[in-house]
Design an enzyme around this catalytic site. Structure first.
Site: not given
Length: 473
Positions: A267, A443-445
């Site tokens: 994401p 990477d929003h994880r």
């Protein structure tokens, strides 16, 4: 291994990367009859990652080159045969793959004799009946009486002659006959082999047949112009083609697949900041005159890279990777800094190993070598593996900024936009200043908004006041 196999050594396409399955032969440096030595470069191939030169592991004389330039070959397939004992006299080298037998030889063979096959087809599962040969251009059709005699010799009853001339026989059902390089050519040109008229022995489709099928048919009458037609007539009166098809392969194919996988796996979040880099641009000019930087590549990208490395040191959690299989976040205690480079073969991202441990002169030297190697097309797969964070310099194209897509396996990528002279409030007054825009995708994880913002803000703060390269380091 037989004595013949020991003498004629087959060199197979190696896996020059990490689990690659194929490579395209770009250029041969040797031809049959050339003398080669152990370790001599014999060809250049392009994998999904880079162009690589292949050395020959044998010494002797080139006996055969199995594939033409431009052919994509699977890993493990023999590409060249070397006679390691040319002084032993003539000998028949083992063929790497079965070739179709000449038509004359097939006619003379017994019904139970060896059947000629093409690579990848095997012998036909049917009985000893042979497929009717197609008439060759310029060769008269066989007379009915001769056909009857030939059929009797083959052990079949001759069919009665028709009262009227028979219609041309339909092509035999099944997969068209063509060698793998010809199939590859047809695939690249978008040609269906079932529509190609074969001219080779035994109905085999040749490269010339494919090129002839790809060539536009000559127009017998100039078509009436359409109201929406946009093509312009050429000098000869023919219309210019409106499309150009370029095969997707090599580096560009791998890049496309990697970007699709990254975009739909991680994401992405992108943040932007516009910053006054006037002091950084002044420092670049001063460093170019510094004796310690003599002969090194000094430009704004160098200081952007150093600023990002300092920002990562202050926020180490951004330098990480997402391990989906083990459900873990893997934080890297080293920074392999990737630099996106546009090459004629497509976009590649080689990286500077342990960039965080290098001094500014060392970083400048590594950056210069990386760019030069990429432009020459000599970047190795090892130089493009193991990256942790990347910089893409879109400013060289006059672009202000963008929303870069992460390299697979990495957590962040910084886009460096064009540096332009703009009105800026400086010390309470509007003055012309050197301004640029930075964009950080992450990477929003594993990188939340706070962490991503800190990394971007620290990078911008260093570029606005480059003395922080000393105080924050």
């Amino acid at each position: 291994m037989t004595a013949t196999e020991q003498r004629f050594r087959e060199f197979k396409m190696p896996d020059v990367g990490e689990g690659l399955t194929e490579a395209e032969i770009l250029k041969w440096y040797v031809r049959p009859g050339d003398t080669v030595t152990d370790g001599q470069v014999i060809c250049e191939v392009e994998t999904a990652k880079a162009a690589v030169e292949l050395p020959c592991p044998y010494e002797g004389v080139v006996h055969a080159v199995h594939f033409e330039e431009g052919t994509t070959v699977d890993v493990g397939t023999s590409i060249i045969a070397v006679d390691t004992d040319p002084g032993a006299g003539p000998a028949e080298a083992p063929a790497p793959a079965a070739e179709p037998a000449p038509a004359a030889a097939e006619e003379d063979a017994e019904p139970q004799g060896r059947q000629a096959v093409l690579v990848g087809y095997g012998a036909a599962p049917s009985s000893t009946k042979r497929r009717a040969r197609k008439p060759q251009p310029g060769v008269p059709a066989q007379e009915p009486a001769a056909a009857a005699v030939q059929a009797e010799l083959n052990g079949h009853a001759a069919a009665p002659a028709p009262a009227a001339p028979a219609a041309p026989a339909a092509p035999a059902p099944g997969r068209p006959l063509a060698k793998p390089p010809v199939r590859k050519l047809a695939k690249d040109l978008g040609i269906d082999l079932a529509t190609v008229t074969p001219t080779g022995p035994d109905g085999v489709i040749t490269r010339e047949d494919v090129h002839a099928a790809a060539a536009p048919a000559p127009a017998t009458e100039a078509p009436a112009p359409r109201p929406d037609a946009t093509e312009a007539p050429a000098a000869s009166g023919a219309l210019r083609p409106r499309e150009t098809r370029i095969p997707i392969k090599g580096v560009r194919k791998a890049t496309a697949q990697a970007m699709v996988n990254s975009a739909f796996t991680a994401p992405h979040v992108t943040e932007f900041v516009t910053v006054d880099v006037t002091r950084t641009m002044k420092l670049v000019q001063e460093l170019k005159q510094d004796p310690d930087m003599a002969g090194l590549r000094v430009n704004p990208l160098l200081l952007v890279a150093k600023a990002l490395l300092v920002a990562i040191k202050r926020n180490p959690d951004v330098n990480a990777a997402w391990d989906e299989a083990n459900q873990e976040i893997v934080r890297k205690d080293y920074v392999n800094l990737g630099i996106a480079a546009a090459t004629p073969r497509g976009l590649i991202v080689p990286n500077i190993k342990d960039a965080d441990a290098k001094t500014l002169p060392q970083l400048a030297q590594a950056l210069g070598e990386l760019v030069s190697t990429a432009r020459e097309g000599k970047t190795s797969p090892a130089e493009m593996s193991g990256g942790t964070v990347t910089i893409t310099n879109v400013g060289v194209f006059g672009v202000d900024t963008g929303t870069p897509i992460l390299n697979p396996g990495e957590s962040a990528i910084l886009a460096f936009g064009a540096v332009k002279l703009q009105p800026w409030v400086h010390k309470g007054k509007v003055k012309p200043r050197q301004v640029t825009t930075l964009a950080l995708s992450f990477d929003h994880r594993l990188v939340d908004g706070e962490l991503g913002s800190k990394v971007l803000a620290d990078t911008a703060a260093i570029l606005e006041h480059p003395k922080r390269l000393i105080t924050w380091a």
